[in-house]
Write a protein that holds these residues in place. Structure first.
Motif, PDB file in Angstrom:
ATOM      1  N   LEU A 129      73.848  63.298  98.456  1.00 26.68           N
ATOM      2  CA  LEU A 129      73.940  62.002  99.258  1.00 26.68           C
ATOM      3  C   LEU A 129      72.548  61.441  99.350  1.00 26.68           C
ATOM      4  N   LEU A 130      71.516  61.912  99.825  1.00 22.66           N
ATOM      5  CA  LEU A 130      70.470  61.410  99.958  1.00 22.66           C
ATOM      6  C   LEU A 130      69.590  61.206  98.585  1.00 22.66           C
ATOM      7  N   ARG A 131      69.757  62.158  97.635  1.00 21.54           N
ATOM      8  CA  ARG A 131      69.110  61.964  96.447  1.00 21.54           C
ATOM      9  C   ARG A 131      69.653  61.063  95.593  1.00 21.54           C
ATOM     10  N   PHE A 132      70.951  61.236  95.227  1.00 20.51           N
ATOM     11  CA  PHE A 132      71.478  60.568  94.177  1.00 20.51           C
ATOM     12  C   PHE A 132      72.465  59.224  94.705  1.00 20.51           C
ATOM     13  N   GLY A 135      69.412  57.085  96.684  1.00 22.88           N
ATOM     14  CA  GLY A 135      67.995  57.139  96.073  1.00 22.88           C
ATOM     15  C   GLY A 135      66.837  57.501  96.483  1.00 22.88           C
ATOM     16  N   TYR A 136      66.914  58.477  97.591  1.00 22.07           N
ATOM     17  CA  TYR A 136      65.635  58.826  98.082  1.00 22.07           C
ATOM     18  C   TYR A 136      64.944  59.767  97.280  1.00 22.07           C
ATOM     19  N   SER A 137      63.626  59.534  97.494  1.00 21.71           N
ATOM     20  CA  SER A 137      62.590  60.555  96.560  1.00 21.71           C
ATOM     21  C   SER A 137      62.618  61.973  97.254  1.00 21.71           C
ATOM     22  N   ILE A 138      62.052  63.074  96.530  1.00 22.96           N
ATOM     23  CA  ILE A 138      62.034  64.454  97.127  1.00 22.96           C
ATOM     24  C   ILE A 138      60.998  64.362  98.268  1.00 22.96           C
ATOM     25  N   SER A 139      60.184  63.444  98.400  1.00 30.46           N
ATOM     26  CA  SER A 139      59.221  63.674  99.666  1.00 30.46           C
ATOM     27  C   SER A 139      59.879  62.758 100.687  1.00 30.46           C
ATOM     28  N   GLU A 140      60.552  61.751 100.619  1.00 32.69           N
ATOM     29  CA  GLU A 140      61.403  61.200 101.553  1.00 32.69           C
ATOM     30  C   GLU A 140      62.485  61.965 102.219  1.00 32.69           C
ATOM     31  N   ILE A 141      63.195  62.797 101.313  1.00 28.81           N
ATOM     32  CA  ILE A 141      64.266  63.907 101.773  1.00 28.81           C
ATOM     33  C   ILE A 141      63.397  64.719 102.664  1.00 28.81           C
ATOM     34  N   SER A 142      62.349  65.256 102.051  1.00 25.63           N
ATOM     35  CA  SER A 142      61.425  66.181 102.771  1.00 25.63           C
ATOM     36  C   SER A 142      61.174  65.863 104.236  1.00 25.63           C
ATOM     37  N   GLU A 143      60.701  64.447 104.302  1.00 19.31           N
ATOM     38  CA  GLU A 143      60.493  63.847 105.772  1.00 19.31           C
ATOM     39  C   GLU A 143      61.623  63.772 106.463  1.00 19.31           C
ATOM     40  N   ILE A 144      62.789  63.361 106.119  1.00 16.29           N
ATOM     41  CA  ILE A 144      64.137  63.077 106.625  1.00 16.29           C
ATOM     42  C   ILE A 144      64.685  64.603 107.261  1.00 16.29           C
ATOM     43  N   LEU A 145      64.789  65.503 106.507  1.00 19.18           N
ATOM     44  CA  LEU A 145      65.057  66.833 106.872  1.00 19.18           C
ATOM     45  C   LEU A 145      64.058  67.909 107.399  1.00 19.18           C
ATOM     46  N   LYS A 147      61.461  69.451 106.001  1.00 20.14           N
ATOM     47  CA  LYS A 147      61.347  70.694 105.138  1.00 20.14           C
ATOM     48  C   LYS A 147      60.198  70.518 104.239  1.00 20.14           C
ATOM     49  N   PRO A 148      59.675  71.500 103.744  1.00 24.09           N
ATOM     50  CA  PRO A 148      58.670  71.163 102.845  1.00 24.09           C
ATOM     51  C   PRO A 148      59.358  70.724 101.367  1.00 24.09           C
ATOM     52  N   GLU A 149      58.734  69.963 100.639  1.00 21.85           N
ATOM     53  CA  GLU A 149      59.049  69.490  99.487  1.00 21.85           C
ATOM     54  C   GLU A 149      59.754  70.411  98.461  1.00 21.85           C
ATOM     55  N   GLY A 150      59.014  71.756  98.400  1.00 20.06           N
ATOM     56  CA  GLY A 150      59.293  72.717  97.318  1.00 20.06           C
ATOM     57  C   GLY A 150      60.533  73.332  98.099  1.00 20.06           C
ATOM     58  N   THR A 151      60.932  73.318  99.281  1.00 24.83           N
ATOM     59  CA  THR A 151      62.200  73.772  99.802  1.00 24.83           C
ATOM     60  C   THR A 151      63.371  72.906  99.277  1.00 24.83           C
ATOM     61  N   ILE A 152      62.966  71.633  99.109  1.00 27.76           N
ATOM     62  CA  ILE A 152      64.089  70.544  98.994  1.00 27.76           C
ATOM     63  C   ILE A 152      64.358  70.511  97.368  1.00 27.76           C
ATOM     64  N   LYS A 153      63.406  70.841  96.687  1.00 28.70           N
ATOM     65  CA  LYS A 153      63.534  70.731  95.133  1.00 28.70           C
ATOM     66  C   LYS A 153      64.377  71.901  94.874  1.00 28.70           C
ATOM     67  N   SER A 154      63.934  73.259  95.749  1.00 27.54           N
ATOM     68  CA  SER A 154      64.772  74.181  95.107  1.00 27.54           C
ATOM     69  C   SER A 154      66.446  74.089  95.598  1.00 27.54           C
ATOM     70  N   GLN A 155      66.582  73.548  96.654  1.00 31.30           N
ATOM     71  CA  GLN A 155      67.970  73.661  97.244  1.00 31.30           C
ATOM     72  C   GLN A 155      68.617  72.665  96.450  1.00 31.30           C
ATOM     73  N   LEU A 156      67.918  71.607  96.096  1.00 29.76           N
ATOM     74  CA  LEU A 156      68.568  70.680  95.189  1.00 29.76           C
ATOM     75  C   LEU A 156      68.941  71.129  94.008  1.00 29.76           C
ATOM     76  N   HIS A 157      68.030  71.895  93.388  1.00 30.40           N
ATOM     77  CA  HIS A 157      68.322  72.284  92.159  1.00 30.40           C
ATOM     78  C   HIS A 157      69.322  73.369  92.081  1.00 30.40           C
ATOM     79  N   ARG A 158      69.524  74.293  93.200  1.00 31.21           N
ATOM     80  CA  ARG A 158      70.580  75.221  93.248  1.00 31.21           C
ATOM     81  C   ARG A 158      71.853  74.588  93.459  1.00 31.21           C
TER      82      ARG A 158
END
Length: 181
Positions: A129-132, A135-145, A147-158
């Motif tokens: 929901l946040l990403r697509f 339209g939040y960026s990975i860094s914004e999602i990282s702030e909201i949740l 969590k580190p950006e790398g964690t957000i990227k890998s969780q989103l990818h999975r």
């Protein structure tokens, strides 16, 4: 007179009220809450509860420029708590995935999307929901949740890989006889 007259003193010695800040965010907060519960009254309840939680901890906000992501995080956590309590199904509109499809495929796509989205964990739903949707960026999602950006990227990818696998057959599986006994 408003009950939300708590003030934040920024670095320029300006005072900013919680009420002023929340008024700027209220429409977005409602949309986020509604996307979780798909019910106007529940969404309003979630927003109200998140605003109260935000007001109670407003003094602990370290930097006013992060108010929007901070209050959005509170709202998301409140929405997830609400869903866990009610165990409601979140229904997404099919346009969220593919705005250009034709009407005859509408019901099949809706069933597929709803089924896959229903099976996701709350954290996975939040990421999508946040990403697509918002339209939040990975860094914004990282702030909201928080969590580190790398964690957000890998969780989103999975999560995207999981959705892709579940949607691969699309509507082809509907109408077939079940192999389960």
């Amino acid at each position: 007179m408003s009950i939300f007259k708590s003030f934040y003193q920024n670095s320029d010695s300006e005072e900013v009220s919680f009420e002023t800040l929340i008024k700027k965010e209220q429409e977005k907060l409602y949309k986020v809450a509604f996307s979780y519960v798909r019910n106007e009254q529940d969404a309003l309840d979630i927003v109200q509860e998140a605003i109260i939680k935000g007001y109670q901890s407003f003094k602990r906000l370290k930097d006013i420029k992060y108010f929007a992501t901070w209050i959005t995080r509170i709202l998301i956590n409140t929405a997830i708590d609400h869903i866990r309590k009610k165990k409601d199904v979140i229904v997404l509109e099919p346009e969220w995935f593919d705005p250009g499809r034709n009407e005859e495929n509408n019901s099949i796509i809706t069933m597929d999307i709803n089924l896959v989205f229903e099976q996701l964990k709350p954290q996975q739903k939040t990421l999508l929901l946040l990403r697509f949707y918002y339209g939040y960026s990975i860094s914004e999602i990282s702030e909201i949740l928080s969590k580190p950006e790398g964690t957000i990227k890998s969780q989103l990818h999975r999560t995207l890989q999981l959705v892709k696998v579940k949607l691969e057959n699309g509507g082809d599986t509907y109408g077939k006889a079940s192999t389960r006994y």
